[in-house]
Structure formats: structure tokens, C-alpha cells
Design a protein around this motif. Structure first.
Motif, short mmCIF file in Angstrom:
data_model
loop_
_atom_site.label_atom_id
_atom_site.label_comp_id
_atom_site.label_asym_id
_atom_site.label_seq_id
_atom_site.Cartn_x
_atom_site.Cartn_y
_atom_site.Cartn_z
N LEU A 286 2.57 1.85 -3.44
CA LEU A 286 1.62 2.32 -4.46
C LEU A 286 1.44 3.84 -4.43
O LEU A 286 1.20 4.45 -5.47
CB LEU A 286 0.26 1.65 -4.25
CG LEU A 286 0.16 0.22 -4.79
CD1 LEU A 286 -1.11 -0.44 -4.29
CD2 LEU A 286 0.20 0.22 -6.31
N LYS A 287 1.61 4.41 -3.22
CA LYS A 287 1.40 5.87 -3.10
C LYS A 287 2.39 6.64 -3.95
O LYS A 287 2.12 7.73 -4.41
CB LYS A 287 1.57 6.29 -1.63
CG LYS A 287 0.40 5.88 -0.75
CD LYS A 287 0.63 6.35 0.67
CE LYS A 287 -0.30 5.60 1.62
NZ LYS A 287 0.22 5.50 2.97
N LYS A 288 3.58 6.05 -4.15
CA LYS A 288 4.62 6.78 -4.88
C LYS A 288 4.57 6.54 -6.38
O LYS A 288 5.38 7.06 -7.13
CB LYS A 288 5.99 6.36 -4.36
CG LYS A 288 6.20 6.68 -2.90
CD LYS A 288 7.54 6.12 -2.44
CE LYS A 288 7.57 5.99 -0.92
NZ LYS A 288 8.48 4.98 -0.44
N ARG A 289 3.67 5.66 -6.85
CA ARG A 289 3.71 5.30 -8.28
C ARG A 289 2.33 5.35 -8.91
O ARG A 289 1.35 4.99 -8.27
CB ARG A 289 4.26 3.88 -8.44
CG ARG A 289 5.71 3.76 -8.08
CD ARG A 289 6.11 2.30 -8.04
NE ARG A 289 7.51 2.16 -7.66
CZ ARG A 289 7.95 2.19 -6.40
NH1 ARG A 289 7.10 2.36 -5.41
NH2 ARG A 289 9.22 2.05 -6.14
N ASN A 290 2.31 5.72 -10.17
CA ASN A 290 1.05 5.75 -10.89
C ASN A 290 0.90 4.45 -11.69
O ASN A 290 1.03 4.44 -12.91
CB ASN A 290 1.06 6.98 -11.82
CG ASN A 290 -0.29 7.15 -12.50
OD1 ASN A 290 -1.29 6.61 -12.02
ND2 ASN A 290 -0.31 7.87 -13.61
N PRO B 139 0.82 -1.22 0.00
CA PRO B 139 0.00 0.00 0.00
C PRO B 139 0.85 1.27 0.00
O PRO B 139 0.51 2.24 -0.68
CB PRO B 139 -0.81 -0.12 1.30
CG PRO B 139 -0.84 -1.58 1.60
CD PRO B 139 0.45 -2.13 1.10
N ASP B 140 1.98 1.25 0.71
CA ASP B 140 2.85 2.44 0.73
C ASP B 140 3.60 2.61 -0.59
O ASP B 140 3.77 3.74 -1.07
CB ASP B 140 3.86 2.35 1.89
CG ASP B 140 3.14 2.46 3.23
OD1 ASP B 140 1.95 2.81 3.23
OD2 ASP B 140 3.76 2.16 4.26
N ALA C 160 -2.23 -1.73 -8.77
CA ALA C 160 -1.72 -2.55 -7.66
C ALA C 160 -1.26 -3.92 -8.15
O ALA C 160 -0.19 -4.40 -7.77
CB ALA C 160 -2.82 -2.71 -6.60
N TYR D 290 -7.25 -5.70 -3.52
CA TYR D 290 -6.89 -4.98 -4.75
C TYR D 290 -7.47 -5.64 -6.00
O TYR D 290 -7.34 -5.11 -7.09
CB TYR D 290 -5.36 -4.88 -4.89
CG TYR D 290 -4.74 -3.95 -3.88
CD1 TYR D 290 -4.94 -2.58 -3.96
CD2 TYR D 290 -3.96 -4.45 -2.84
CE1 TYR D 290 -4.37 -1.72 -3.03
CE2 TYR D 290 -3.39 -3.60 -1.91
CZ TYR D 290 -3.60 -2.24 -2.01
OH TYR D 290 -3.04 -1.39 -1.09
#
Ligand SMILES: Nc1ncnc2c1ncn2[C@@H]1O[C@H](COP(=O)(O)OP(=O)(O)OP(=O)(O)O)[C@@H](O)[C@H]1O
Length: 255
Positions: free
Chosen positions: A130-134, A127-128, A137, A230
Motif C-alpha cells: 500500500l505504501k507504494k500505491r495511491n 501494508p507494504d 486497501a 482496513y
């Protein structure tokens, strides 16, 4: 009222547990499943004497059945050792349960078990990350999971990594490659020894999902787990639905 005639095993006449035109009792059904996997391993030289095989164990039904069957037929191969590897992606309310189950199964089968996590390899759980990437999941999870499994396999000096892919998975992948005109993948699928794929073996790819699930239930190793939070619409999910629809018309489509 007419009593229903029980379906009988075509080999011994006991009550059948499997249908779909292949009526077998529990004993003969399990024997048939193990025989199919053993024959596939031998025909394709998937496992050779004295090899150390890594088994990708998610704790889900397919890889649990894979580990169980490999452990069962292991004594037939001289000097072969198994090590189960589970990747903890750090997905809350999902991976904890399968992880515990994977541990229990490996302990029950007396097989060495390694747990490797996204956190220790990539610094954070899925989950973390994913926050940095477009990126979706499933795409990120799949790429990172394969990377860890490959790293672990190489670090253990293990020549082969076995996964629990079924006949259905293989049919879906082939169909997806055709739909996306992925020529390289189509050629690689047709030649199992090409490129990096030579490291991967799929001993269950001769069994369909029904056979794997029933075997797991009969052996007491089938567990219902929550669906990955996801999981969502995907090309694979749509292709799977097409196969399910076709199966109602043509029951033997996946074996
Ligand atoms: N977290 C994980 N750790 C180790 N191996 C994994 C993990 N997730 C998947 N795999 C391996 O990749 C294979 C395919 O995974 P996928 O999630 O597509 O399949 P699945 O049909 O749900 O399999 P399973 O029932 O074994 O979870 C699994 O059978 C297993 O061998």
C-alpha cells in the motif's frame, strides 16, 4: 406472569432454533440448509462428477460453512475432490487467527489445504504494498486476492473456484451495480456462464447471512474474529445498512 410458549419445529414439534416465520429444530434447520445448497448445486450444475473444486477459504464464517457443507455432500458426487486455498495478505493482528482456524478446519475435514501469500506472490505483505500505491486497501487487497486465487486455480488445473458469497452479498452487489450504473456487471450477474465468471461458483448464494451464521453456530464452526483493520466506510457497507434497515420493515427481503 404468563410463561412464554416455546416456538416449535413445524416438522417434528421439537423446540425451534430458527424463527422468522420458518420455525425449525436444530436437525431440520441443518437439513433445510444442506438441502437448499444441494438443490442449487444440482439445478445450476455447479459441480459435476470427477471435478476438482478449489474452495476459497478465508477462515471466516461464510467460507468455513461452505467448506463444511461441500465436504458433507461430497460423497454424493462421483470422483469429486476439494482443495481449500487460503490467501495470506499479511495483515497484522487479523489474518494470523483466521489462517490458523482455516488450517484447523481443513485438517478436521481431511481436505487438502494450500496457503498462498501476498509476500511470495507480490514480494511484500499488504501494508507494504500500500505504501507504494495511491489506492484504497480494500481495492488493492481484493484485486490481488482474486489474482492469486485465479492463478492457484489454474496452476492446479482445477476447473472451478467456489467462494462463500451469500444471498446478502449477491443482493448488495446487484444494488451496488445499479447505483453505479455498471451495465456490464449487471448483465454478467444475470448470466452466470459469461466470461471469466464461468470459473467461479457460489454454492451458498441461496442462503442469507442469518442462515449461514446459525448453521455455523449449530455445527460448532462459527468463530468471532477481529474485524479487518482496513475495514472502513464503503459503498458496500452503506448498501448493507440499507438492507438491514429495510429488513426490520420487510423481514423476508433477503430470503
Ligand atoms: N484471504 C482469503 N483467502 C481465501 N479466500 C478468501 C479470502 N478472503 C475472502 N475469500 C473468499 O471470498 C469470499 C468473499 O469474501 P468477503 O471478504 O467478501 O466475504 P465474507 O462475507 O467476510 O466471507 P467469509 O465469512 O468467508 O470471510 C469468501 O467467502 C471466501 O470464499
Amino acid at each position: 406472569m404468563v410463561a412464554e410458549t416455546p416456538l416449535l419445529c413445524k416438522i417434528c414439534g421439537a423446540n425451534a432454533v430458527s424463527g422468522r416465520g420458518n420455525f425449525l429444530c436444530e436437525i431440520h434447520f441443518c437439513e433445510m440448509v444442506e438441502k437448499k445448497v444441494r438443490a442449487h448445486i444440482e439445478d445450476q450444475n455447479l459441480i459435476l462428477n470427477n471435478e476438482h473444486i478449489a474452495v476459497a477459504l478465508s477462515g471466516g464464517k461464510d467460507s468455513s460453512v461452505l467448506l463444511y457443507i461441500l465436504a458433507k455432500i461430497l460423497p454424493e458426487f462421483e470422483g469429486v475432490k476439494l482443495t481449500a486455498i487460503t490467501v495470506d495478505e499479511g495483515i497484522p493482528n487479523y489474518r494470523e487467527e483466521t489462517l490458523t482456524y482455516a488450517q484447523e478446519l481443513a485438517t478436521f475435514l481431511n481436505i487438502e489445504h494450500r496457503i498462498v501469500s501476498f509476500r511470495e506472490n507480490f514480494g511484500a505483505p499488504l501494508p507494504d504494498l500500500l505504501k507504494k500505491r495511491n489506492v484504497s486497501a480494500c481495492t488493492l487487497c481484493g484485486v490481488l486476492r482474486r489474482k492469486i486465487l485465479e492463478q492457484e486455480t489454474f496452476s492446479m488445473d482445477v476447473p472451478k473456484l467456489a467462494t462463500g458469497h451469500s444471498l446478502d452479498d449477491e443482493a448488495e452487489t446487484a444494488m451496488m451495480n445499479i447505483l453505479t450504473a455498471n451495465i456490464d456487471a449487471i448483465i454478467n450477474t444475470a448470466s452466470p456462464n459469461s466470461g471469466k465468471e464461468s470459473l467461479r461458483i457460489k454454492p451458498l448464494s441461496v442462503l442469507n447471512e442469518h442462515e449461514i451464521a446459525l448453521y455455523g453456530i449449530l455445527k460448532g464452526i462459527f468463530h468471532e474474529f477481529p474485524e479487518c483493520p482496513y475495514a472502513g466506510p464503503s459503498l458496500r457497507a452503506e448498501v448493507r445498512q440499507i438492507f438491514l434497515d429495510l429488513e426490520t420493515k420487510y423481514p423476508k427481503i433477503t430470503g
